[in-house]
Design a protein around this motif. Sequence first.
Motif, PDB file in Angstrom:
ATOM      1  N   ILE A 181      91.349 -28.631 -43.200  1.00  8.15           N
ATOM      2  CA  ILE A 181      90.743 -29.493 -42.179  1.00  8.15           C
ATOM      3  C   ILE A 181      91.470 -30.847 -42.133  1.00  8.15           C
ATOM      4  CG2 ILE A 181      88.672 -30.863 -41.629  1.00  8.15           C
ATOM      5  CD1 ILE A 181      87.049 -28.407 -42.760  1.00  8.15           C
ATOM      6  N   LEU A 182      91.678 -31.421 -43.296  1.00  9.86           N
ATOM      7  CA  LEU A 182      92.305 -32.750 -43.350  1.00  9.86           C
ATOM      8  C   LEU A 182      93.743 -32.703 -42.845  1.00  9.86           C
ATOM      9  CD1 LEU A 182      90.844 -33.939 -46.777  1.00  9.86           C
ATOM     10  CD2 LEU A 182      90.056 -34.549 -44.485  1.00  9.86           C
ATOM     11  N   VAL A 183      94.426 -31.582 -43.145  1.00  7.26           N
ATOM     12  CA  VAL A 183      95.801 -31.435 -42.645  1.00  7.26           C
ATOM     13  C   VAL A 183      95.794 -31.296 -41.121  1.00  7.26           C
ATOM     14  CG1 VAL A 183      97.811 -29.897 -42.605  1.00  7.26           C
ATOM     15  CG2 VAL A 183      96.753 -30.494 -44.788  1.00  7.26           C
ATOM     16  N   ALA A 184      94.857 -30.451 -40.612  1.00  9.54           N
ATOM     17  CA  ALA A 184      94.790 -30.235 -39.155  1.00  9.54           C
ATOM     18  C   ALA A 184      94.462 -31.530 -38.422  1.00  9.54           C
ATOM     19  CB  ALA A 184      93.742 -29.168 -38.832  1.00  9.54           C
TER      20      ALA A 184
ATOM     21  N   ALA B 288      88.194 -22.075 -52.878  1.00  8.10           N
ATOM     22  CA  ALA B 288      88.150 -21.832 -51.432  1.00  8.10           C
ATOM     23  C   ALA B 288      87.667 -23.085 -50.701  1.00  8.10           C
ATOM     24  CB  ALA B 288      87.244 -20.636 -51.131  1.00  8.10           C
ATOM     25  N   ARG B 289      86.721 -23.808 -51.299  1.00  7.32           N
ATOM     26  CA  ARG B 289      86.230 -25.036 -50.647  1.00  7.32           C
ATOM     27  C   ARG B 289      87.324 -26.099 -50.620  1.00  7.32           C
ATOM     28  NH1 ARG B 289      81.196 -24.497 -49.328  1.00  7.32           N
ATOM     29  NH2 ARG B 289      80.923 -26.618 -48.537  1.00  7.32           N
ATOM     30  N   VAL B 290      88.095 -26.176 -51.702  1.00  6.19           N
ATOM     31  CA  VAL B 290      89.204 -27.142 -51.727  1.00  6.19           C
ATOM     32  C   VAL B 290      90.217 -26.789 -50.646  1.00  6.19           C
ATOM     33  CG1 VAL B 290      91.150 -27.978 -53.104  1.00  6.19           C
ATOM     34  CG2 VAL B 290      88.898 -27.790 -54.149  1.00  6.19           C
ATOM     35  N   LYS B 291      90.536 -25.497 -50.526  1.00  6.76           N
ATOM     36  CA  LYS B 291      91.476 -25.070 -49.489  1.00  6.76           C
ATOM     37  C   LYS B 291      90.912 -25.383 -48.101  1.00  6.76           C
ATOM     38  CE  LYS B 291      94.808 -22.454 -50.197  1.00  6.76           C
ATOM     39  NZ  LYS B 291      96.233 -22.866 -50.224  1.00  6.76           N
ATOM     40  N   ALA B 292      89.611 -25.159 -47.920  1.00  3.35           N
ATOM     41  CA  ALA B 292      88.971 -25.406 -46.623  1.00  3.35           C
ATOM     42  C   ALA B 292      89.098 -26.884 -46.258  1.00  3.35           C
ATOM     43  CB  ALA B 292      87.501 -24.987 -46.676  1.00  3.35           C
ATOM     44  N   LEU B 293      88.734 -27.743 -47.199  1.00  6.23           N
ATOM     45  CA  LEU B 293      88.811 -29.186 -46.919  1.00  6.23           C
ATOM     46  C   LEU B 293      90.242 -29.599 -46.643  1.00  6.23           C
ATOM     47  CD1 LEU B 293      86.528 -31.213 -49.339  1.00  6.23           C
ATOM     48  CD2 LEU B 293      86.684 -31.432 -46.862  1.00  6.23           C
ATOM     49  N   GLU B 294      91.148 -29.078 -47.465  1.00  5.03           N
ATOM     50  CA  GLU B 294      92.545 -29.451 -47.289  1.00  5.03           C
ATOM     51  C   GLU B 294      93.035 -29.044 -45.906  1.00  5.03           C
ATOM     52  OE1 GLU B 294      95.284 -28.004 -50.281  1.00  5.03           O
ATOM     53  OE2 GLU B 294      97.005 -28.633 -49.092  1.00  5.03           O
TER      54      GLU B 294
END
Lengths: 128, 213
Positions: B32-35, B24-30
């Motif tokens: 954010i970085l995509v946005a 979930a943390r990896v998805k969260a960071l991803e």
Amino acid sequence: MSHRDLIDAVSVVAPLPCDAAGLVFAEPWQAQAFAMVIALHGQGLFTWPEWADALSHEVKAHGMADDGSRYYEFWLEALEHLAIAKGISTHQRIDDLAAAWARAAEATPHGKPIALGNDPVTGGAITL
Amino acid sequence: MSGDHHHHHDHDHDDHSHLTPIEARVKALESILVAKGLVDPAALDVIIETYETKIGPRNGARVVAKAWADPAYAARLKTDATAAIAELGYSGRQGEHMVAVFNDAATHHLVVCTLCSCYPWAVLGLPPVWYKSAPYRSRAVLDPRGVLTEFGVVLPEAIKLRVWDSTAETRYLVIPQRPAGAEGWDEDRLADLVTRDSMIGTGLALKPPGSSG
């Protein structure tokens, strides 16, 4: 790709888990975390020595297990801290978003893509 | 704002998806970085493919090689794949049930799924990028022969195609046919002939170098 530069930079801290054939990722998320760092470096967000410092900080803070099994946990923490230090996000936002993703997964039927909009609490309306 | 939602805490954990805290943390960071426009999800896939000399243990190749070399093992694999795979020390993180489907002269098996997390990476390594795409999944079901042709696998019309859709409980491993020309090979050498694609049915096992046909 600056593969060699990366390997040289982090080898000083803790070598990337690998075997004779190359890099080894034990789980898919590790490859994702690895790729995000390569992509951000490609965007010029940080240099490899900067990355090595960030990773080194985590390794020293936690102590690397002998078998390197937690390598990518430290890698991910280093990435989070560096992103926060660069003003890209905050701890709170990352925490909130991770919780939203976890809830979204639980609310997603098997076989459907997990989308942030499936989070029943925020409906995906969350500050990135 | 969430007060109007109905929550279904039915404790049926088999029919929905799950992310571990670190996933979930990896998805969260991803996200954010995509946005922020800092990373492109497609570019991440390319990076992973570039560096993927070995993602995840490619244990499935060992399973296939053993099934080729050891008929008794093949029989156990056919009856209870989960146990037979565990014999070699491999098991899925979620304890998923594995089924081995054997290609033979009459039938070719193809496995689809993986819009979610039901790809048995503990056995096969990471899924290829295309495998995660919705078009692959739907086309593989509607036109499996066409999909196979795109992968360069042209099978005689007489060979029946069976498409397996992974579920939350059951993951499939295709046992490709053993190629001719590898008689007497040990399991280590045989394992080198087993590609990831051959274990999801979009490829065949490699032919031994120098063999004909």
